[in-house]
Scaffold this active site. Structure first.
Site, PDB file in Angstrom:
ATOM      1  N   CYS A  82      15.006   9.522  16.721  1.00  0.00           N
ATOM      2  CA  CYS A  82      13.793  10.118  16.869  1.00  0.00           C
ATOM      3  C   CYS A  82      13.628  10.349  18.635  1.00  0.00           C
ATOM      4  O   CYS A  82      14.387  11.200  18.975  1.00  0.00           O
ATOM      5  CB  CYS A  82      12.426   9.253  16.177  1.00  0.00           C
ATOM      6  SG  CYS A  82      11.048  10.119  16.239  1.00  0.00           S
ATOM      7  N   HIS A 177      13.487   7.968  11.044  1.00  0.00           N
ATOM      8  CA  HIS A 177      13.833   6.418  11.372  1.00  0.00           C
ATOM      9  C   HIS A 177      14.437   5.827  10.107  1.00  0.00           C
ATOM     10  O   HIS A 177      13.664   4.992   9.335  1.00  0.00           O
ATOM     11  CB  HIS A 177      12.351   6.033  11.661  1.00  0.00           C
ATOM     12  CG  HIS A 177      11.654   6.321  12.712  1.00  0.00           C
ATOM     13  ND1 HIS A 177      11.776   5.691  13.939  1.00  0.00           N
ATOM     14  CD2 HIS A 177      11.013   7.356  13.255  1.00  0.00           C
ATOM     15  CE1 HIS A 177      11.244   6.377  15.013  1.00  0.00           C
ATOM     16  NE2 HIS A 177      10.725   7.354  14.336  1.00  0.00           N
ATOM     17  N   GLU A 179      15.694   3.010  10.316  1.00  0.00           N
ATOM     18  CA  GLU A 179      15.413   1.630  10.281  1.00  0.00           C
ATOM     19  C   GLU A 179      14.332   1.298   9.817  1.00  0.00           C
ATOM     20  O   GLU A 179      14.256  -0.129   9.682  1.00  0.00           O
ATOM     21  CB  GLU A 179      15.867   1.230  11.740  1.00  0.00           C
ATOM     22  CG  GLU A 179      14.386   1.583  12.848  1.00  0.00           C
ATOM     23  CD  GLU A 179      14.300   3.160  13.286  1.00  0.00           C
ATOM     24  OE1 GLU A 179      15.289   4.008  12.732  1.00  0.00           O
ATOM     25  OE2 GLU A 179      13.598   3.558  13.767  1.00  0.00           O
TER      26      GLU A 179
HETATM   27  N1  GLN Z   1       7.103  11.946  20.036  1.00  0.00           N
HETATM   28  C1  GLN Z   1       8.201  10.969  20.697  1.00  0.00           C
HETATM   29  C2  GLN Z   1       8.673  11.363  21.858  1.00  0.00           C
HETATM   30  O1  GLN Z   1       8.479  12.341  22.207  1.00  0.00           O
HETATM   31  C3  GLN Z   1       9.021  10.787  19.643  1.00  0.00           C
HETATM   32  C4  GLN Z   1       8.574   9.796  18.299  1.00  0.00           C
HETATM   33  C5  GLN Z   1       9.212   8.812  17.738  1.00  0.00           C
HETATM   34  O2  GLN Z   1      10.257   8.272  18.231  1.00  0.00           O
HETATM   35  N2  GLN Z   1       9.082   8.406  16.742  1.00  0.00           N
HETATM   36  O3  GLN Z   1       9.434  10.681  22.195  1.00  0.00           O
END
Ligand code: GLN
Length: 198
Positions: A82, A177, A179
């Site tokens: 992410c 994710h 995890e």
């Molecule tokens: N929207 C977040 C970002 O721009 C990422 C979201 C996340 O890691 N769950 O970093």
């Protein structure tokens, strides 16, 4: 614990504990990494989900941007989920002003790509390289890989074709994710890369 891979979780911001617990459950020796010396003591790094603009700022404040870029260049295995995928992308779309990434993955990544209404959702993904059952993936304000350069390869896409997992050498980047859904195969793949290199 001779023989167990020694890996770090970048612990500047984000869901550090979930990754550390998962990796420890897979038999790895896990260190939380905030300083260059801590980075140099591990053989692989996980960059967690969180907020990429904050991870970027803190990594520069802690003098970690240069050392992490050097580790990536040297072939140290890195798994980014992410916000971690955003940090590994060579090119960003919809970053905040002045936001930088570490780079390494020859991809363009769009932050918050799923828009307000579906900021968070779950989906089952076929990931042929992992084999076995589909991956049940949780997306939380996740990014999307908008374009994949010749050096990177696609590991998984949504049904509509949007790319959500990519790999390039020892680098692995995921929009979702694993995890938090108990999916361990990406972390195993990361640990295999670490073991192969050590
Ligand atoms: N929207 C977040 C970002 O721009 C990422 C979201 C996340 O890691 N769950 O970093």
């Amino acid at each position: 614990m001779a023989g167990s891979p020694r890996v770090g979780v970048l612990a500047l911001q984000g869901d550090v504990r979930e990754h550390a617990a998962l990796l420890a459950g897979l038999g790895a020796e896990v260190e939380l990494v905030r300083r260059p010396a801590e980075l140099h003591a591990v053989d692989g790094l996980v960059i967690p989900g969180g907020e990429s603009s904050v991870i970027d700022k803190l990594s520069r404040l802690f003098g970690m941007q240069g050392p992490i870029r050097a580790a990536i260049d040297a072939g140290v295995p890195v798994l980014g989920t992410c916000a971690g995928l955003i940090m590994l992308a060579d090119r960003l779309v919809d970053a905040i002003d002045g936001q930088e990434s570490f780079g390494g993955l020859d991809v363009t990544v769009r932050r918050n790509a799923f828009g307000r209404q579906v900021e968070s959702f779950e989906a089952d993904l076929d990931v042929p390289d992992l084999g076995g059952d589909p991956v049940h993936a949780a997306f939380i304000r996740g990014p999307v890989v908008e374009s994949v350069g010749p050096a990177a390869s696609v590991l998984a896409s949504l049904d509509d074709g949007r790319v959500v997992a990519v790999e390039q050498g020892a680098l692995l980047g995921l929009s979702f994710h694993p995890e938090i859904t108990g999916e361990t195969r990406f972390h195993r793949r990361f640990l295999d890369r670490v073991a192969a290199r050590v």
